[in-house]
Structure formats: structure tokens, C-alpha cells
Design an enzyme around this catalytic site. Sequence first.
Site, mmCIF file in Angstrom:
data_model
loop_
_atom_site.group_PDB
_atom_site.id
_atom_site.type_symbol
_atom_site.label_atom_id
_atom_site.label_comp_id
_atom_site.label_asym_id
_atom_site.label_seq_id
_atom_site.Cartn_x
_atom_site.Cartn_y
_atom_site.Cartn_z
ATOM 1 N N LEU A 17 0.832 -1.205 0.000
ATOM 2 C CA LEU A 17 0.000 0.000 0.000
ATOM 3 C C LEU A 17 0.869 1.259 0.000
ATOM 4 O O LEU A 17 0.359 2.369 -0.166
ATOM 5 C CB LEU A 17 -0.926 0.022 1.212
ATOM 6 C CG LEU A 17 -2.038 -1.023 1.237
ATOM 7 C CD1 LEU A 17 -2.930 -0.829 2.468
ATOM 8 C CD2 LEU A 17 -2.893 -0.931 -0.022
ATOM 9 N N LYS A 19 3.440 2.041 2.575
ATOM 10 C CA LYS A 19 3.710 2.609 3.913
ATOM 11 C C LYS A 19 4.946 3.496 3.884
ATOM 12 O O LYS A 19 5.003 4.541 4.519
ATOM 13 C CB LYS A 19 3.957 1.475 4.919
ATOM 14 C CG LYS A 19 2.710 0.782 5.394
ATOM 15 C CD LYS A 19 2.993 -0.050 6.641
ATOM 16 C CE LYS A 19 3.972 -1.163 6.391
ATOM 17 N NZ LYS A 19 3.424 -2.334 5.717
ATOM 18 N N GLY A 20 5.944 3.043 3.125
ATOM 19 C CA GLY A 20 7.209 3.789 3.058
ATOM 20 C C GLY A 20 7.004 5.181 2.488
ATOM 21 O O GLY A 20 7.587 6.155 2.979
ATOM 22 N N ILE A 21 6.164 5.279 1.476
ATOM 23 C CA ILE A 21 5.932 6.583 0.834
ATOM 24 C C ILE A 21 5.097 7.484 1.747
ATOM 25 O O ILE A 21 5.341 8.684 1.841
ATOM 26 C CB ILE A 21 5.221 6.400 -0.535
ATOM 27 C CG1 ILE A 21 6.072 5.528 -1.470
ATOM 28 C CG2 ILE A 21 4.925 7.746 -1.188
ATOM 29 C CD1 ILE A 21 7.442 6.085 -1.782
ATOM 30 N N TYR A 56 14.962 -10.461 -6.769
ATOM 31 C CA TYR A 56 13.637 -10.976 -7.105
ATOM 32 C C TYR A 56 12.770 -11.101 -5.852
ATOM 33 O O TYR A 56 11.554 -11.041 -5.909
ATOM 34 C CB TYR A 56 13.722 -12.364 -7.759
ATOM 35 C CG TYR A 56 14.225 -12.341 -9.180
ATOM 36 C CD1 TYR A 56 13.629 -11.525 -10.139
ATOM 37 C CD2 TYR A 56 15.298 -13.130 -9.558
ATOM 38 C CE1 TYR A 56 14.095 -11.502 -11.439
ATOM 39 C CE2 TYR A 56 15.773 -13.123 -10.868
ATOM 40 C CZ TYR A 56 15.161 -12.306 -11.810
ATOM 41 O OH TYR A 56 15.621 -12.287 -13.090
ATOM 42 N N GLN A 195 -12.349 -2.084 8.599
ATOM 43 C CA GLN A 195 -12.906 -2.360 9.931
ATOM 44 C C GLN A 195 -12.255 -3.607 10.528
ATOM 45 O O GLN A 195 -11.881 -3.639 11.696
ATOM 46 C CB GLN A 195 -14.414 -2.582 9.847
ATOM 47 C CG GLN A 195 -15.202 -1.366 9.407
ATOM 48 C CD GLN A 195 -16.693 -1.684 9.305
ATOM 49 O OE1 GLN A 195 -17.236 -2.427 10.119
ATOM 50 N NE2 GLN A 195 -17.356 -1.132 8.306
ATOM 51 N N CYS A 384 29.246 -0.079 -10.898
ATOM 52 C CA CYS A 384 29.778 -1.243 -10.183
ATOM 53 C C CYS A 384 30.070 -2.380 -11.169
ATOM 54 O O CYS A 384 31.030 -2.295 -11.909
ATOM 55 C CB CYS A 384 28.852 -1.632 -9.046
ATOM 56 S SG CYS A 384 29.756 -2.478 -7.742
ATOM 57 N N MET A 387 30.701 -1.022 -14.529
ATOM 58 C CA MET A 387 32.056 -0.495 -14.742
ATOM 59 C C MET A 387 33.031 -1.646 -15.006
ATOM 60 O O MET A 387 33.881 -1.587 -15.899
ATOM 61 C CB MET A 387 32.469 0.311 -13.502
ATOM 62 C CG MET A 387 33.919 0.746 -13.450
ATOM 63 S SD MET A 387 34.933 -0.465 -12.528
ATOM 64 C CE MET A 387 36.339 0.551 -12.118
ATOM 65 N N HIS A 510 28.342 3.275 -6.146
ATOM 66 C CA HIS A 510 26.919 3.399 -6.516
ATOM 67 C C HIS A 510 26.458 4.837 -6.306
ATOM 68 O O HIS A 510 25.932 5.158 -5.236
ATOM 69 C CB HIS A 510 26.069 2.474 -5.646
ATOM 70 C CG HIS A 510 26.299 1.017 -5.893
ATOM 71 N ND1 HIS A 510 25.467 0.268 -6.692
ATOM 72 C CD2 HIS A 510 27.261 0.184 -5.456
ATOM 73 C CE1 HIS A 510 25.914 -0.981 -6.731
ATOM 74 N NE2 HIS A 510 27.001 -1.063 -5.990
ATOM 75 N N GLU A 512 23.891 6.185 -7.392
ATOM 76 C CA GLU A 512 22.421 6.267 -7.293
ATOM 77 C C GLU A 512 21.935 6.369 -5.853
ATOM 78 O O GLU A 512 20.873 6.937 -5.600
ATOM 79 C CB GLU A 512 21.778 5.049 -7.992
ATOM 80 C CG GLU A 512 21.956 3.681 -7.332
ATOM 81 C CD GLU A 512 23.248 2.966 -7.723
ATOM 82 O OE1 GLU A 512 24.197 3.641 -8.160
ATOM 83 O OE2 GLU A 512 23.317 1.725 -7.555
HETATM 84 N N1 GLN Z 1 29.810 -8.504 -8.460
HETATM 85 C C1 GLN Z 1 30.689 -7.374 -8.466
HETATM 86 C C2 GLN Z 1 31.588 -7.354 -7.248
HETATM 87 O O1 GLN Z 1 31.297 -7.951 -6.269
HETATM 88 C C3 GLN Z 1 29.940 -6.071 -8.603
HETATM 89 C C4 GLN Z 1 29.010 -5.777 -7.477
HETATM 90 C C5 GLN Z 1 27.968 -4.756 -7.769
HETATM 91 O O2 GLN Z 1 27.652 -4.499 -8.940
HETATM 92 N N2 GLN Z 1 27.376 -4.189 -6.754
HETATM 93 O O3 GLN Z 1 32.606 -6.704 -7.247
#
Ligand code: GLN
Length: 535
Positions: A17, A19-21, A56, A195, A384, A387, A510, A512
Site C-alpha cells: 500500500l 507505507k514507506g511513501i 527478485y 474495519q 559497479c 564499470m 553506486h 544512485e
Molecule cells: N559482483 C561485483 C563485485 O562484487 C559487482 C558488485 C555490484 O555491482 N554491486 O565486485
Amino acid sequence: MPNTKYIFVTGGVSSSLGKGIIAASLAKLLQASGFSVTIQKLDPYLNVDPGTLNPYEHGECFVTNDGAETDLDLGHYERFLNIPTSQANNVTTGRIYQTVINKERKGDYLGKTVQIIPHITNEIKRRVKILGQTGEYDIVITEIGGTVGDIESLPYVESVRQLKWDLGKHNAIVIHLTLIPYLAAAKELKTKPTQHSVKELMQSGVSPDILVCRTEHHIGEDIKRKLALFCNVDKDAIIESIDAKTIYDVPNLMLAEGLHEVVLKKLDLKASKKPSLSKWNEFLDHYKNPEGTIDIGLVGKYIELQDAYKSILEALDHAGAHNKLKVIIHPIHSEDLNEENAAEKLKGLKGLVVAPGFGDRGIEGKIAAVRYVRENNIPFLGICLGMQMAVIEFARNVLNLKNANSTEMSRSTPHPVIDIMEDQKMVTEKGGTMRLGAWDCKIVKKSKAFGVYGEELISERHRHRYEFNNDYLDQLSDAGLVPTGLNPKTGLVEIVEIPSHKWFVGVQYHPEYKSTVLNPHPLFIAFVKACADDK
Ligand code: GLN
């Protein structure tokens, strides 16, 4: 003792639903009213943290500065509030039990029978109160994962009951988020499930102070009156939460409904100012009224499940709005990609993100995608594993190092251009043992990265075991894939770039995780800008 106030958010009728938002939106309004607020998530599963969970199962694993692997809701909290969270903001049943059992083994409860009540509930209560005791926050919002009535949630609901009693009136309140389903055949909104879920909560001794009602249609006074009557909640404490086009609308919707005012009244708090969301709304305005669109591909192996890349998708949205563009994401399954079809599958894209990941499923597709964008001068951001794939692609196709690979994927590769980090070699346990959290990175002055960040020393969050193998640094660098960011202490390569390319940046970290609505991440901003640049 700081006089911190506590708000508990429970969920009823159905999961998902939001909750976090709701918690994040309320926190935003309280923050905008002059209060310091943090949000905590209690997760009822037995994993000690979600770091060992497959995306997943539970979507993205978010990472905090202090290196906690957490539920993705913490990402929402940070994106909304623009302040970092920490390990203390996410607690799981696994962690609670682990602490209690470790204490038992040490002899802390010697002579006593260790039980769910009081030992598990005391540990839950301690974890809730820790955040209040720092003195940093006027208000702590604690979101209880799961749905009221689940067996797994019981100790949490019992802890909330006790905490409400311990903390006393006006110091702790419960917001129950519920669903008011619409029966199309009867053309009616139905209150019965709510309810029942409130009854369920009351059977555990907790009565909600506020009901937030998720609904597809406006609920109107009648429904509010009915809910008030059957659920023992003040009518003005029944808040409608109508479906929104974007999660970023929800603070405004809650503002219009006056959720924060009801909360402040119940907590006996006076706001120092009327909440202003002007900066937030500036973002929303750009987000909803873009001057153009931009097509960006996201290559990953979990693309069926959008939650798996939550923070990346949000960061692209933030950066798009900053550039007054709507980013249209084209998810591309890495297992569907190969050298032969990459051109066809990536046709028309203005930029490509290759996502993080673990294990060898789909990596050849990622490598083929990198090759295509490298050779065709299409902006690329590798995150990550993304790269690492860029390094392997360059080694294979530019340096002609046949079968170059990461030792994660092939132990016997003749050219381990990505290799396990020295201090990871002896690690056998999987939980919480990666290189995690914020680490410094020093940026080379003449680089794209320096232009992006505008400073030499940055700090970004990590989650990996493998790294750029510095034995290949000179070869790769001489051929045109240049490390432009290094860990100042260890020399670990954090950023690689191809200076001759339009925009080709791979980062071991990361970015992001640090992008928020009010502070979109500079790397994503620059990437989207480069994608939009038609020259
Ligand atoms: N599997 C890679 C590592 O462990 C990259 C990990 C990731 O993308 N967060 O270095």
C-alpha cells in the site's frame, strides 16, 4: 532525556500500500514544518539484513554511508528527506533474534527463560528508542513492515502497544495505513476490510490514532463518518490517500489532507512554521512539464522487476527533471543481448546505463552492450558491475586480451582485469562482508569526473568484492581507458573514463544511492545532459 516523539506506521488489508511513501511524505511535511525527523523500518523477516536476498525476493538492496545493507524504503526516506540514514534505521527480526541469542550465550540472562515477551520485545523497543536517544531528532517515525495479522508482525505490534504505554499520551501515536477497495459492479467503496484490520490491531491492544486510507476514488464524508464510528478514530483523523501519478505527489496530497496537522495535534507539538514545499514543487514542476524526452537504455538481468533498480531509476528521474527532460527508460535484459543483436536492440537510444549485479548470468550481453556504445560514441554510465564489464570489454576488444574477465566469472581467465580484493580473499561468510558504505575517492583534475563533481575529494557508497586489477592499469590507460578516480589510501580504481569518447564513465561505487529530490546526483545530471547533447 530528549523529548522525542514517536510515530508508528502499521499496514492493514493488503501489502504494497506504500507505507514507506506515506511515512516519507509525512516526514517531509514535518521536516518542512521545522522539525528534525528520521524514519526507521522494522522488517519482520529472519535474514539479518537484506544483503543476502536476491532482488527478485525483495527488490534493490540499499546501502547507507555507514555500510548497512538495507531495505529499499530507506532509499525513499533519503530521497524525500535529503538526510542520510544509517544502520539504526533498518532492523530485521533476524537482527533482533541474533542480538538476543548472542546475549543469552554470553550469559546476560543467566538463570532466566528467554522469551519473546519480554526479551524479544525489549530488544525491539531498544532499537526503536536508540534513534530518539541520539538527541538529533524531534520525531522518529517507525514503519512496521508486513501487514497487521501476519504471524511475523506480532512481536512488533506488541512492542508498539508497550511503547505507547511506556511513552505516554501525546508522545507516541499509531498511523494505520489501509485500503478502501472500490467494487466496480456495485459502484461502491467498501470499508469492511478496514474495519476488520483495525479490529485485528485492537485485538493486540493497539488502537490507531490516525487512519490513512488508500483509495482509487475520493472517499467522501460518509465513508469517513462510517470509518470513525467503527474504528474508534476521530473523523478528522481519517485521511484520504488517493492514487497518485507519481510518488513525489504524495507530500502535496498529504499536505492538502492536513495529515501533518492531525499528527502535530495528537503529539501536542506546535510547528515553528507553515510547511513550505517550494523547492520540492520546483522539482515536481520540471518533472511533470519536461521540455523534451530522452531515451536511455538500462541493461540488467533483473529488469522484469523495476524495484531491483529502484535507486538508479529514481536518480535518472531526478537528473532528468534537473535537465528539464523526461527520461524514458528502456529496460533491456542482458541475457537477450549479444554481439550480433546489440546494434538492433540498442538502436535509437541516446545513452546507456549498465547496471550493478553479481554472478555470471547475462554478463556477455552487458559486455556486448558496452562494446556497441563505446564504438558508436553513445554516452555510457557503468555502475559497479557495469564499470567492471566496461573494463573487460576494453581489455578484450581494444587490447586484444582474449578471454579477459573478472575472476568472479572465470577463475581461470588468462587476463583477470577485474580481480577479487586482497582483503576479500579469506572471506567465506556472505552476510555483510563486502566492501560496503562510504569510501573516499580522489579525482584526477583533468577528467570528466572532475568536471562533474567540481572537487577533488569525494565520498561515495560501495557494495562489491571485486576491483580493477592494477596490474593492467598502464596497459589499459595507454590504450585509452583511463582511471580518473582512485581511493587515496589503497589506490583502488573507483572511476574509469575514455577521454576520446563523447561521455564514457564507469564507477566502482553506486552514485544512485546518494541522489535525492533536492540534490540530484551530479554524475546522473551530467550523464543525462550528455545523452541530450546531439553534437
Ligand atoms: N559482483 C561485483 C563485485 O562484487 C559487482 C558488485 C555490484 O555491482 N554491486 O565486485
